[in-house]
Design a protein around this motif. Structure first.
Motif, short mmCIF file in Angstrom:
data_model
loop_
_atom_site.label_atom_id
_atom_site.label_comp_id
_atom_site.label_asym_id
_atom_site.label_seq_id
_atom_site.Cartn_x
_atom_site.Cartn_y
_atom_site.Cartn_z
N ASN A 63 -2.84 10.25 12.41
CA ASN A 63 -1.81 11.18 11.95
C ASN A 63 -0.46 10.49 11.84
N GLU A 64 -0.48 9.16 11.70
CA GLU A 64 0.76 8.40 11.56
C GLU A 64 1.22 8.40 10.11
N VAL A 65 2.47 8.04 9.92
CA VAL A 65 3.04 7.91 8.59
C VAL A 65 2.50 6.63 7.94
N ALA A 66 2.22 6.69 6.64
CA ALA A 66 1.77 5.51 5.89
C ALA A 66 2.95 4.56 5.72
N VAL A 67 2.78 3.31 6.15
CA VAL A 67 3.86 2.32 6.14
C VAL A 67 3.40 1.08 5.37
N GLU A 68 4.25 0.59 4.47
CA GLU A 68 3.99 -0.67 3.79
C GLU A 68 4.96 -1.73 4.31
N THR A 69 4.53 -2.98 4.24
CA THR A 69 5.30 -4.09 4.78
C THR A 69 5.55 -5.12 3.70
N MET A 70 6.77 -5.67 3.68
CA MET A 70 7.12 -6.73 2.75
C MET A 70 7.72 -7.89 3.54
N GLU A 71 7.31 -9.10 3.18
CA GLU A 71 7.85 -10.30 3.81
C GLU A 71 8.73 -11.01 2.79
#
Length: 154
Positions: free
Chosen positions: A134-142
Motif C-alpha cells: 500500500n506504498e506510493v509508487a516511486v521512481e528513481t533517477m541517478e
C-alpha cells in the motif's frame, strides 16, 4: 526560563524537508521525495621522494571525484518527466544541463543551493509492484555531473 527561539539572532540548524530541484528553464521546481549522494572526494596520490630520509610516502591531493546524485519522486498520472529527460540521450550525444538543488526556509526563500554543472541522467528505475503493498509508487533517477558549487542564500 527556556529559550523558545524567538529571540533575534537565534541560530538553528536548517530542516532538510523543504527543497526543490530545477532542471533548467522549462523544468523548474520539480518536487522530489528524496535527493541524496551530494558528495565530493579528493583522490589520494601517494608519492615517495627519492631523497626523503624517512622510509615513508607522502600523500597529496589528486583528482576530484564527484558521486552520482540519486533522486526519488512519486509517480503521477500522465507525468513522464524523468523518462523524457533520460530519452534526451542519443548514442554519444548528451544534453548536459545545470541542475539546481535548493534548500528552502519556511517562507520559501533559498537558504542553500547546490549547483550541478554538466549534469545528465545516467539511470532511471521504475517502481516495484506488489499486489499486497500500500506504498506510493516511486521512481528513481541517478544523475552524473562534473562539478558542484555550493552557495548560501541571502
Amino acid at each position: 526560563m527556556a529559550d523558545n527561539g524567538s529571540t533575534q539572532g537565534a541560530t538553528w540548524p536548517l530542516p532538510k524537508f523543504r527543497f526543490e530541484v530545477d532542471f533548467g528553464t522549462t523544468l523548474k521546481g520539480i518536487a522530489f521525495q528524496e535527493v541524496s549522494g551530494m558528495e565530493v572526494e579528493n583522490q589520494v596520490v601517494e608519492y615517495r621522494k627519492s631523497n626523503n630520509l624517512l622510509f615513508s610516502i607522502q600523500k597529496m591531493p589528486g583528482i576530484v571525484k564527484y558521486g552520482n546524485i540519486t533522486m526519488k519522486r512519486g509517480i503521477f498520472t500522465n507525468d513522464n518527466t524523468l523518462q523524457n529527460l533520460h530519452e534526451e540521450i542519443k548514442m554519444n550525444l548528451i544534453k548536459r544541463r545545470t541542475i539546481l538543488i535548493k534548500l528552502l526556509d519556511e517562507a520559501g526563500n533559498v537558504t542553500m543551493q547546490w549547483q550541478l554543472n554538466n549534469a545528465w541522467p545516467t539511470k532511471i528505475t521504475g517502481t516495484d509492484l506488489k499486489s499486497d503493498g500500500n506504498e506510493v509508487a516511486v521512481e528513481t533517477m541517478e544523475i552524473a555531473y562534473e562539478q558542484i558549487t555550493i552557495t548560501n542564500g541571502g
